[in-house]
Write a protein that holds these residues in place. Structure first.
Motif, short mmCIF file in Angstrom:
data_model
loop_
_atom_site.label_atom_id
_atom_site.label_comp_id
_atom_site.label_asym_id
_atom_site.label_seq_id
_atom_site.Cartn_x
_atom_site.Cartn_y
_atom_site.Cartn_z
N PHE A 49 8.47 -81.69 67.38
CA PHE A 49 8.78 -80.50 66.82
C PHE A 49 7.80 -79.84 66.06
O PHE A 49 7.15 -80.30 65.14
N HIS A 50 7.54 -78.52 66.29
CA HIS A 50 6.72 -77.64 65.83
C HIS A 50 7.18 -76.10 65.53
O HIS A 50 6.54 -75.28 66.10
N PRO A 51 8.06 -75.99 64.76
CA PRO A 51 8.39 -74.74 64.28
C PRO A 51 7.19 -74.01 63.56
O PRO A 51 6.55 -74.56 62.83
N GLN A 112 8.06 -74.03 54.22
CA GLN A 112 6.65 -74.12 54.53
C GLN A 112 6.04 -73.73 55.89
O GLN A 112 7.11 -73.50 56.74
N SER A 113 4.95 -72.93 56.08
CA SER A 113 4.67 -72.66 57.26
C SER A 113 3.10 -73.51 57.59
O SER A 113 2.37 -73.83 56.54
N GLY A 114 2.78 -73.56 58.79
CA GLY A 114 1.66 -74.39 58.94
C GLY A 114 1.70 -75.99 58.78
O GLY A 114 2.75 -76.50 58.75
N GLN A 115 0.66 -76.45 58.89
CA GLN A 115 0.33 -77.91 58.42
C GLN A 115 0.82 -78.39 57.24
O GLN A 115 0.27 -78.04 56.29
N ARG A 116 1.50 -79.39 57.14
CA ARG A 116 2.13 -80.23 56.10
C ARG A 116 2.12 -81.66 56.30
O ARG A 116 2.75 -82.09 57.28
N VAL A 173 13.25 -83.11 59.04
CA VAL A 173 12.42 -81.78 59.14
C VAL A 173 13.36 -81.03 59.79
O VAL A 173 13.73 -81.15 60.87
N VAL A 174 13.42 -79.44 59.16
CA VAL A 174 14.43 -78.43 59.97
C VAL A 174 13.60 -77.50 60.03
O VAL A 174 12.77 -76.97 59.33
N GLY A 175 13.92 -76.67 61.34
CA GLY A 175 13.30 -75.65 61.52
C GLY A 175 14.05 -74.35 61.05
O GLY A 175 15.06 -74.52 60.53
N ARG A 176 13.11 -73.27 60.49
CA ARG A 176 13.59 -72.19 59.73
C ARG A 176 12.97 -70.94 60.40
O ARG A 176 11.79 -70.86 60.95
N ARG A 177 13.96 -70.01 60.46
CA ARG A 177 13.59 -68.51 60.78
C ARG A 177 13.78 -67.55 59.59
O ARG A 177 14.76 -67.88 58.99
#
Length: 213
Positions: A49-51, A112-116, A173-177
């Motif tokens: 998963f990589h939103p 958040q965006s990017g690597q965490r 971990v949930v995707g966000r737009r």
């Protein structure tokens, strides 16, 4: 260590529970890495998963233990600080505490965006007193959903019985737009509908007419 820059949560949906969508499949049953000891880590992006944007939720599901149980939760942008050292830093959240395990509500980080990296450190303490001690073992199951992933994280405090039910967490971990992306998608859908009805030439003619006005 500087704190990661938080995204503007006004641009994103922010429900109280993880909106994972429909269940897809279980990727694996309980997996235990003896070297992890009491440390579980969620990360984004991952192989599954990589939103572009994501939000992490977590809660206590249950637990059956004679000791008090807790998990220290910490977010970092990288792996520059080893987990055993990071465990002694002030946490962002604490699940559980000076009581026997019981289910909790969902907690969450802002989008958040990017690597965490999201760290969960399992600890236990004798109700009669004493210090908080690191748990001996941790394992997790891993489920895939349409809009994210869900780990069920299971700690064994002393490692004596290896039943992995002393303290059980869920981490999603949930995707966000962003709302702007959604609005752009809606606008694009309207344009596509016009093209289907009137053809590309008709859409261009309408655009030129609106510019002339």
């Amino acid at each position: 260590m500087s704190s990661p820059v938080l995204e503007n949560i006004l641009l994103f949906a922010n429900p109280d529970v993880p909106d994972l969508g429909c269940f897809v499949r279980r990727k694996h049953e309980l997996e235990v890495n003896e070297f992890d000891r009491n440390i579980h880590v969620e990360l984004n992006p991952s192989i599954d998963f990589h939103p572009a944007h994501h939000q992490v939720y977590f809660r206590v599901q249950c637990g059956h233990a004679g000791h008090f149980q807790r998990a220290l939760v910490k977010m970092t942008p990288d792996l520059s600080i080893p987990g055993p050292v990071l465990e002694h830093f002030p946490p962002d959240f604490v699940l559980g505490g000076d009581f026997h395990p019981q289910p909790s509500n969902w907690f969450k980080f802002p989008t958040q965006s990017g690597q965490r990296f999201y760290w969960f450190f399992g600890q236990h303490r004798d109700p009669a007193g004493g210090d908080w001690l690191s748990d001996k073992l941790v394992g997790h199951t891993y489920d895939l959903y349409e809009n994210g992933t869900l780990s069920t994280v299971k700690y064994d405090d002393t490692g004596g019985d290896r039943d992995f039910d002393d303290f059980v967490l869920e981490a999603a971990v949930v995707g966000r737009r962003s709302w702007r992306d959604i609005l752009q998608a809606v606008d694009q859908a309207k344009v596509s509908e016009l093209v289907a009805k009137e053809g590309l030439a008709g859409v261009r003619e309408r655009m030129y007419d609106e510019k002339a006005d």
